[in-house]
Motif scaffolding. Structure first.
Motif, PDB file in Angstrom:
ATOM      1  N   ILE A   3       0.708  -0.895  -0.002  1.00  0.00           N
ATOM      2  CA  ILE A   3      -0.231   0.134   0.339  1.00  0.00           C
ATOM      3  C   ILE A   3       1.373   1.112  -0.260  1.00  0.00           C
ATOM      4  CG2 ILE A   3      -2.011   1.011   1.396  1.00  0.00           C
ATOM      5  CD1 ILE A   3      -2.531  -1.280   0.678  1.00  0.00           C
ATOM      6  N   HIS A   4       1.410   1.753  -1.059  1.00  0.00           N
ATOM      7  CA  HIS A   4       1.433   3.112  -1.450  1.00  0.00           C
ATOM      8  C   HIS A   4       0.637   4.871  -0.548  1.00  0.00           C
ATOM      9  CE1 HIS A   4       4.796   1.278  -4.327  1.00  0.00           C
ATOM     10  NE2 HIS A   4       3.146   0.844  -4.504  1.00  0.00           N
ATOM     11  N   PRO A   5       1.857   5.080   0.252  1.00  0.00           N
ATOM     12  CA  PRO A   5       0.966   6.544   0.856  1.00  0.00           C
ATOM     13  C   PRO A   5       0.316   7.223  -0.818  1.00  0.00           C
ATOM     14  CG  PRO A   5       3.588   6.125   0.467  1.00  0.00           C
ATOM     15  CD  PRO A   5       3.496   5.367  -0.133  1.00  0.00           C
ATOM     16  N   MET A   6      -0.323   8.032   0.081  1.00  0.00           N
ATOM     17  CA  MET A   6      -1.200   8.945  -1.168  1.00  0.00           C
ATOM     18  C   MET A   6       0.030   9.731  -2.340  1.00  0.00           C
ATOM     19  SD  MET A   6      -4.820  10.846  -1.091  1.00  0.00           S
ATOM     20  CE  MET A   6      -4.246  12.876   0.004  1.00  0.00           C
ATOM     21  N   ILE A   7      -0.912   9.805  -3.511  1.00  0.00           N
ATOM     22  CA  ILE A   7      -0.241   9.807  -4.491  1.00  0.00           C
ATOM     23  C   ILE A   7      -0.396  11.236  -5.022  1.00  0.00           C
ATOM     24  CG2 ILE A   7       1.032   9.593  -7.014  1.00  0.00           C
ATOM     25  CD1 ILE A   7       0.328   6.593  -6.727  1.00  0.00           C
ATOM     26  N   GLU A   8       0.348  12.309  -4.801  1.00  0.00           N
ATOM     27  CA  GLU A   8       0.125  14.071  -5.123  1.00  0.00           C
ATOM     28  C   GLU A   8       1.056  13.848  -5.901  1.00  0.00           C
ATOM     29  OE1 GLU A   8       1.266  14.606  -0.950  1.00  0.00           O
ATOM     30  OE2 GLU A   8      -1.383  15.074  -0.556  1.00  0.00           O
ATOM     31  N   ASP A   9       1.981  14.050  -6.712  1.00  0.00           N
ATOM     32  CA  ASP A   9       2.696  14.355  -8.111  1.00  0.00           C
ATOM     33  C   ASP A   9       2.974  13.095  -9.404  1.00  0.00           C
ATOM     34  OD1 ASP A   9       5.744  12.564  -8.471  1.00  0.00           O
ATOM     35  OD2 ASP A   9       5.016  12.334  -5.981  1.00  0.00           O
ATOM     36  N   THR A  10       2.708  13.903 -10.473  1.00  0.00           N
ATOM     37  CA  THR A  10       2.515  13.206 -11.871  1.00  0.00           C
ATOM     38  C   THR A  10       3.824  11.784 -12.028  1.00  0.00           C
ATOM     39  OG1 THR A  10       1.627  15.159 -12.684  1.00  0.00           O
ATOM     40  CG2 THR A  10       2.862  13.558 -14.170  1.00  0.00           C
ATOM     41  N   ALA A  11       4.935  12.464 -11.285  1.00  0.00           N
ATOM     42  CA  ALA A  11       6.385  11.617 -11.577  1.00  0.00           C
ATOM     43  C   ALA A  11       5.991  10.047 -11.208  1.00  0.00           C
ATOM     44  CB  ALA A  11       7.645  11.999 -11.321  1.00  0.00           C
ATOM     45  N   PRO A  58      -5.962  13.574  -6.891  1.00  0.00           N
ATOM     46  CA  PRO A  58      -6.820  14.702  -7.908  1.00  0.00           C
ATOM     47  C   PRO A  58      -7.064  16.567  -7.789  1.00  0.00           C
ATOM     48  CG  PRO A  58      -8.423  14.401  -7.189  1.00  0.00           C
ATOM     49  CD  PRO A  58      -8.217  13.313  -6.351  1.00  0.00           C
ATOM     50  N   LYS A  59      -6.590  16.439  -6.068  1.00  0.00           N
ATOM     51  CA  LYS A  59      -6.647  17.801  -6.169  1.00  0.00           C
ATOM     52  C   LYS A  59      -5.649  18.727  -6.155  1.00  0.00           C
ATOM     53  CE  LYS A  59     -11.034  18.404  -4.355  1.00  0.00           C
ATOM     54  NZ  LYS A  59     -11.528  19.407  -6.059  1.00  0.00           N
ATOM     55  N   ALA A  60      -4.041  17.597  -5.768  1.00  0.00           N
ATOM     56  CA  ALA A  60      -2.748  17.822  -5.224  1.00  0.00           C
ATOM     57  C   ALA A  60      -2.858  18.936  -6.671  1.00  0.00           C
ATOM     58  CB  ALA A  60      -2.053  17.003  -5.151  1.00  0.00           C
ATOM     59  N   PRO A  61      -1.891  19.585  -6.103  1.00  0.00           N
ATOM     60  CA  PRO A  61      -1.241  21.164  -7.060  1.00  0.00           C
ATOM     61  C   PRO A  61      -0.008  20.671  -8.208  1.00  0.00           C
ATOM     62  CG  PRO A  61      -0.888  21.566  -4.760  1.00  0.00           C
ATOM     63  CD  PRO A  61      -1.787  20.506  -5.102  1.00  0.00           C
ATOM     64  N   GLY A  62      -0.264  20.858  -9.221  1.00  0.00           N
ATOM     65  CA  GLY A  62       0.705  20.378 -10.707  1.00  0.00           C
ATOM     66  C   GLY A  62      -0.045  18.940 -10.715  1.00  0.00           C
ATOM     67  N   LEU A  63      -0.571  18.147 -10.467  1.00  0.00           N
ATOM     68  CA  LEU A  63      -0.594  16.870 -10.551  1.00  0.00           C
ATOM     69  C   LEU A  63      -1.195  16.429 -11.705  1.00  0.00           C
ATOM     70  CD1 LEU A  63      -0.302  13.791  -9.584  1.00  0.00           C
ATOM     71  CD2 LEU A  63      -2.886  13.489  -8.546  1.00  0.00           C
ATOM     72  N   ASP A  64      -1.062  15.891 -13.041  1.00  0.00           N
ATOM     73  CA  ASP A  64      -1.598  15.438 -13.981  1.00  0.00           C
ATOM     74  C   ASP A  64      -2.037  14.079 -13.862  1.00  0.00           C
ATOM     75  OD1 ASP A  64      -1.957  15.345 -17.153  1.00  0.00           O
ATOM     76  OD2 ASP A  64      -0.657  15.705 -17.715  1.00  0.00           O
ATOM     77  N   LEU A  65      -3.341  13.926 -14.415  1.00  0.00           N
ATOM     78  CA  LEU A  65      -3.832  12.976 -14.194  1.00  0.00           C
ATOM     79  C   LEU A  65      -3.770  12.129 -15.427  1.00  0.00           C
ATOM     80  CD1 LEU A  65      -7.754  13.399 -12.921  1.00  0.00           C
ATOM     81  CD2 LEU A  65      -5.526  12.111 -11.524  1.00  0.00           C
TER      82      LEU A  65
END
Length: 400
Positions: A3-11, A58-65
């Motif tokens: 289980i990963h930490p919440m994803i907040e960046d595009t990479a 999806p609300k993380a600043p700069g995150l591209d879905l």
């Protein structure tokens, strides 16, 4: 399972999607809010395969879905698994103009396995995994940040459980030979036309007690206008004008904008403001509904008289009997519209007269309507019998 930490960046999201692209399937769920908006406010996306899971913010600043949306709509090698996924699929469609493909819905699969017509997710988890879910986080305000660990764990659980249940369901479907039963339903669920929400079609959702082309033409124009206003302002349709008010306006159109102050359900300010003017313009441009757009006189029972309605009732009884015998949800076997159409004499274009539905139910349904099959009380028990086999001891319901 990792289980990963919440994803907040595009990479990080792109790296996980690259790994998931090599999986046979991914389980997908979303959390969203739509009480105060026209478009669903996407707050969280959960994804998992058999080895790893994560929640995406999806609300993380700069995150591209885009990496995740491409995985769902462009990668045909990975099956996308949902439970009651209509609203999740709608969100993907709104973002991309496409629907996830291929897809599998465990609620639909449960119908084929005799677990009810609309089994809820918590019941599904209980039935397949023997786990009682903590329902305390169901009514979370998913749009508020930060989300705490309990909320995130609850959300990720939706896909970790689903990733375990899906292979078990698939195995049972293979053993029972019912996998092909789901193809049509999955195609229907994934049809982009279901999610297009064309403004010109919005009037069909509004109930109105009139079949006059002039009235329906006004209703169509008003509903399309409301759709445009609601989308532009990102407000629920009912916040613009409620359905009953829309119907009243179509039935009794005001002659001038000033008369809007007397319309129940509208603010008196509409008599002089811009939105009232736009609505009056829509009314003024409305013409009678074209003949080819007129709804049938009775969508539920086309061409049914009293005798036809009785035959339709007998078909519904037959459906209950066959569904119980097959241990399958009745709605998967046949829809009410098909039963009514068959009773009314329709023989073309009915799903119950083709494929597995014909084998499981349609053949007997056709025989019942055409008098080759009957209900009989034999030794005090209700039975289905061929009419030529009915003995003198039976009491038979004549449906020919």
């Amino acid at each position: 399972m990792q289980i990963h930490p919440m994803i907040e960046d595009t990479a990080t999201l792109a790296a996980m999607c690259e790994r998931l692209s090599k999986s046979n399937f991914i389980a997908v769920d979303t959390e969203f809010m739509r009480e105060n908006t026209f478009w669903p406010d996407l707050c969280l996306i959960q994804i998992a395969d058999e080895h790893e899971a994560a929640a995406v913010d999806p609300k993380a600043p700069g995150l591209d879905l885009k990496p995740l949306l491409d995985l769902m709509t462009e990668n045909d090698d990975v099956l996308k698994v949902f439970h009651a996924g209509g609203q999740d699929i709608e969100i993907v469609y709104n973002l991309t103009g496409k629907t996830p493909f291929p897809l599998f819905d465990t609620q639909v699969a449960a119908m084929a396995l005799g677990q009810g017509e609309q089994v809820g997710y918590s019941n599904l988890v209980d039935q397949w995994l023997g786990i009682t879910l903590d329902k305390g986080a169901r009514f979370t305000d998913w749009g508020r940040r930060p989300l705490d660990k309990r909320q995130i764990d609850y959300a990720i659980g939706d896909v970790t459980h689903l990733s375990k249940i899906f292979p078990m369901m698939l195995e049972k479907l293979h053993k029972t030979g019912r996998g092909a039963w789901l193809d049509q339903e999955m195609d229907r669920l994934g049809n982009p036309a279901n999610y297009a929400q064309e403004p010109g079609e919005a009037w069909k959702r509004v109930k109105i007690a009139s079949r006059k082309p002039e009235v329906l033409g006004r209703l169509r124009a008003l509903a399309a206008w409301r759709e445009h206003e609601a989308r532009t302002k990102n407000l629920p349709r009912g916040r613009i004008v409620k359905d009953e008010t829309l119907g009243d306006l179509a039935l009794h159109p005001p002659r001038t904008q000033g008369e809007l102050s007397k319309v129940r359900g509208l603010s008196t300010s509409w008599a002089g403001n811009d939105i009232g003017g736009r609505m009056m313009a829509a009314l003024g441009n409305a013409g009678p509904l074209a003949a080819e757009l007129m709804p049938p006189r009775d969508d539920r029972k086309p061409g049914l008289g009293k005798d036809g309605a009785l035959v339709a009732d007998l078909l519904k009884l037959l459906l209950k009997i066959r569904a119980k015998e097959s241990n399958v949800a009745p709605r998967l076997l046949a829809r009410t519209d098909d039963l009514d159409a068959l009773a009314a004499g329709v023989r073309e274009g009915l799903s119950i007269l083709t494929g597995w539905r014909f084998d499981q139910f349609g053949r007997d349904a056709l025989d019942l309507v055409e008098g080759r099959l009957a209900f009989a009380v034999v030794n005090g028990k209700l039975k289905m019998t061929r009419t030529e086999d009915v003995g003198p001891e039976a009491v038979v319901a004549d449906v020919a």
